[in-house]
Design a protein around this motif. Sequence first.
Motif, PDB file in Angstrom:
ATOM      1  N   GLY A  77       7.659   2.051  -0.906  1.00 43.96           N
ATOM      2  CA  GLY A  77       8.809   2.293   0.241  1.00 43.96           C
ATOM      3  C   GLY A  77       8.195   2.028   1.662  1.00 43.96           C
ATOM      4  O   GLY A  77       8.859   1.599   2.542  1.00 43.96           O
ATOM      5  N   VAL A  78       6.972   2.171   1.966  1.00 42.63           N
ATOM      6  CA  VAL A  78       6.488   1.793   2.895  1.00 42.63           C
ATOM      7  C   VAL A  78       6.316   0.274   3.049  1.00 42.63           C
ATOM      8  O   VAL A  78       6.716  -0.177   4.361  1.00 42.63           O
ATOM      9  N   THR A  83       9.909  -4.548   5.914  1.00 44.67           N
ATOM     10  CA  THR A  83      10.492  -5.850   5.716  1.00 44.67           C
ATOM     11  C   THR A  83      11.707  -5.677   5.131  1.00 44.67           C
ATOM     12  O   THR A  83      11.993  -4.952   4.481  1.00 44.67           O
ATOM     13  N   THR A  84      12.387  -6.693   5.238  1.00 45.76           N
ATOM     14  CA  THR A  84      13.864  -7.063   4.580  1.00 45.76           C
ATOM     15  C   THR A  84      13.929  -7.827   3.351  1.00 45.76           C
ATOM     16  O   THR A  84      14.709  -8.290   2.747  1.00 45.76           O
ATOM     17  N   LEU A  85      12.454  -8.338   2.886  1.00 42.07           N
ATOM     18  CA  LEU A  85      12.480  -9.091   1.887  1.00 42.07           C
ATOM     19  C   LEU A  85      12.499  -8.258   0.727  1.00 42.07           C
ATOM     20  O   LEU A  85      12.411  -6.987   0.716  1.00 42.07           O
ATOM     21  N   PRO A  86      13.076  -8.735  -0.585  1.00 40.94           N
ATOM     22  CA  PRO A  86      13.163  -7.785  -1.771  1.00 40.94           C
ATOM     23  C   PRO A  86      11.675  -7.006  -2.253  1.00 40.94           C
ATOM     24  O   PRO A  86      10.882  -7.863  -2.325  1.00 40.94           O
ATOM     25  N   VAL A  87      11.764  -5.915  -2.196  1.00 38.40           N
ATOM     26  CA  VAL A  87      10.342  -5.456  -2.789  1.00 38.40           C
ATOM     27  C   VAL A  87      10.751  -4.738  -4.294  1.00 38.40           C
ATOM     28  O   VAL A  87      11.788  -3.734  -4.135  1.00 38.40           O
ATOM     29  N   GLN A 110      13.460   6.422  -6.643  1.00 42.05           N
ATOM     30  CA  GLN A 110      14.291   7.466  -5.700  1.00 42.05           C
ATOM     31  C   GLN A 110      14.522   7.326  -4.280  1.00 42.05           C
ATOM     32  O   GLN A 110      14.526   8.313  -3.479  1.00 42.05           O
ATOM     33  N   MET A 111      14.417   6.103  -3.831  1.00 43.32           N
ATOM     34  CA  MET A 111      14.308   5.721  -2.387  1.00 43.32           C
ATOM     35  C   MET A 111      15.669   6.114  -1.742  1.00 43.32           C
ATOM     36  O   MET A 111      16.932   5.770  -2.405  1.00 43.32           O
ATOM     37  N   PRO A 116      16.121  -0.171   0.383  1.00 42.04           N
ATOM     38  CA  PRO A 116      16.128  -0.141  -1.031  1.00 42.04           C
ATOM     39  C   PRO A 116      14.825  -0.649  -1.553  1.00 42.04           C
ATOM     40  O   PRO A 116      14.014  -1.433  -1.209  1.00 42.04           O
ATOM     41  N   VAL A 117      14.362  -0.148  -2.797  1.00 40.67           N
ATOM     42  CA  VAL A 117      13.144  -0.653  -3.615  1.00 40.67           C
ATOM     43  C   VAL A 117      13.712  -0.765  -4.913  1.00 40.67           C
ATOM     44  O   VAL A 117      14.190   0.170  -5.601  1.00 40.67           O
TER      45      VAL A 117
END
Length: 170
Positions: A77-78, A83-87, A110-111, A116-117
């Motif tokens: 989450g951090v 970043t807006t890259l996919p995590v 549960q973000m 999103p994660v």
Amino acid sequence: MAKEAKALVLIVMGSDSDLPIVRPAAEALESLGIPYEMHVASAHRTPERAVALASEARGRGVKAIVAAAGGAAHLAGVLAAHTTLPVIGLPIAAPSGTLGGMDALLATVQMPSGVPVAAVAINGARNAALLAAEILATSDEALAKKLEELREEMAAKVDAAEAKVKGEQR
Ligand code: RP5
């Protein structure tokens, strides 16, 4: 490969105690020829390093981040916040933990809405890497082909298992 080429995937783990569980992610990327880097950065012990990794990733050409953490597992989450890259969150059943990774799974999946994660299974390191590969393959036909071949190999193994089980029936 991991060291020379510009990394397309970052694997960040909260502690080096996560490494034995995370290693299959690195192996999967390696086998697909995807350049990656592995880092240890903790959201609570080294928050500045975690933030720097995420904030600088896009500018360095990284396309996806795998974030592995156990316990409260706020690392994914951090990173996603910076970043807006996919995590892709990889919840770890930490050896020192008491909840078998359920804590990390829930913290990862549960973000709250807006940041999103993605989440894979507890200790699902290989799938985290394959999901990162699928993200890269949206703009890389050669990689998409390799992923298709992997699926075919899996199907062939199931076919072989089916034949073996059938052979044992009377
Ligand atoms: C998390 O706490 C790490 O990702 C690890 O899974 C867990 C335990 O860390 P150590 O106490 O082993 O460093 O931050």
